[in-house]
Enzyme design. Structure first.
Site, mmCIF file in Angstrom:
data_model
loop_
_atom_site.group_PDB
_atom_site.id
_atom_site.type_symbol
_atom_site.label_atom_id
_atom_site.label_comp_id
_atom_site.label_asym_id
_atom_site.label_seq_id
_atom_site.Cartn_x
_atom_site.Cartn_y
_atom_site.Cartn_z
ATOM 1 N N ASP A 137 0.818 -1.208 0.000
ATOM 2 C CA ASP A 137 0.000 0.000 0.000
ATOM 3 C C ASP A 137 0.856 1.265 0.000
ATOM 4 O O ASP A 137 2.006 1.255 0.429
ATOM 5 C CB ASP A 137 -0.916 0.026 1.237
ATOM 6 C CG ASP A 137 -1.856 -1.167 1.276
ATOM 7 O OD1 ASP A 137 -2.127 -1.731 0.207
ATOM 8 O OD2 ASP A 137 -2.299 -1.523 2.384
ATOM 9 N N LYS A 138 0.262 2.342 -0.429
ATOM 10 C CA LYS A 138 0.942 3.643 -0.474
ATOM 11 C C LYS A 138 1.596 3.994 0.867
ATOM 12 O O LYS A 138 2.747 4.418 0.924
ATOM 13 C CB LYS A 138 -0.076 4.733 -0.853
ATOM 14 C CG LYS A 138 0.485 6.146 -0.811
ATOM 15 C CD LYS A 138 -0.608 7.189 -1.026
ATOM 16 C CE LYS A 138 -0.066 8.592 -0.827
ATOM 17 N NZ LYS A 138 -1.122 9.623 -0.943
#
Length: 308
Positions: A137-138
């Site tokens: 994820d970011k």
């Protein structure tokens, strides 16, 4: 132009845009609305509005236009290349960096940086995701393996499918986990209401298994090691929230208190291990926790020391 035809099997009383967003996972609901408006989606060969409620037996035809040709720009962004040879690279992604471009976000991603720093990348995932075999994820930091050619990509993808890749994460979670270790075996799929989220659900879900071990307890918080057996979207975040121990800083699946003012979950992909596609030797890489993560742990350790 790709044409998809779907027959509604149940009388579910659902809007056509919502129904299609669930059936076509890679396509957003807002894009589906645009396709309806542009006449690319028809029900029983008739043009409808997004609010049309589908009925059992309806035949929905979806015409997906060819994606616009994108030219991704290599960017000199700071990334740590932990290892590199002619076939693979291992990079340590910083928190806040998106792995690959998506609509509305075509620069500043890990892919833009890889295009600048590496001479070659696999082409299997197309122009938008060259070299990308798996994602984090970011707001998750840590190690990712990158395929520099299609041969390496195929071999690494096989290992991912067989669940033979070693993926170990460190996470700080809310609450005191009383057991020393455990396994969460709960299927994950799209959240039934909020399509941007994942959830533990029996509907349209996939098998998901996370093994965890307690590393340190701080009363109201617990530092854990989480080992992925499967790799579903947001798996650790969803699983820990499911057992009522959400990740600190996770504003999507956790609480909103965010005592440490974190800009995202305290989750770090610490270890990655795989069999090299060409040499067939097992390789494993470890990484340090990022400074912001270590600072929170230092605060908790000082608090613990004062209380004991």
């Amino acid at each position: 132009m790709d044409i998809i035809e779907l027959v509604v099997e149940d009388d579910i009383g659902e809007r056509v845009d919502s129904y299609l967003a669930k059936k076509l996972e890679e396509v957003s609901r807002s894009y589906i609305k645009k396709l309806i408006k542009d006449g690319h989606i028809k029900v029983n060969n008739l043009q409808v509005k997004p609010k049309y409620v589908v009925n059992k037996g309806d035949v929905i035809t979806v015409k997906l236009p060819e994606p616009e040709k994108l030219e991704l720009i290599p960017q000199d962004l700071p990334i740590e290349i932990v290892y590199e040879d002619e076939d693979v690279a291992v990079v340590n992604k910083p928190r806040g960096m998106v792995v690959h471009p998506a609509p509305g976000n075509y620069s500043g991603t890990l892919v833009n940086a890889l295009l600048y720093h590496l001479e070659s990348l696999s082409t299997i995932n197309g122009v938008v995701r060259p070299g990308i075999v798996h994602r984090i994820d970011k707001d998750t930091s840590g190690l990712l393996m990158i395929a520099k050619n299609d041969f390496a990509h195929i071999e690494l993808s096989k290992q991912l499918k067989e669940h033979s890749i070693t993926r170990i994460y460190y996470a700080l979670v809310e609450g005191n986990i009383k057991v020393d270790n455990g396994t969460i075996n709960a299927p994950i799929g799209r959240h039934p209401v909020d399509r941007k989220k994942m959830a533990v659900t029996d509907r349209n879900s996939k098998r998901a298994i996370t093994h965890f071990k307690v590393l340190e307890r701080f009363g109201q918080y617990t530092l854990i090691e989480a080992k992925l057996e499967t790799g579903r979207t947001h798996q650790i975040r969803v699983h820990m929230s499911y057992i009522k121990h959400p990740l600190v800083g996770d504003l999507v699946y956790g609480s909103k208190k965010n005592e440490f003012k974190q800009e995202g979950q305290l989750l770090h992909a610490k270890v990655i291990g795989f069999i090299h596609p060409r040499t067939k030797e097992y390789m494993e890489f470890d990484s340090q926790l990022p400074d912001y993560f270590k600072k929170v742990l230092d605060v908790l350790r000082r608090k613990n020391y004062r209380h004991n």
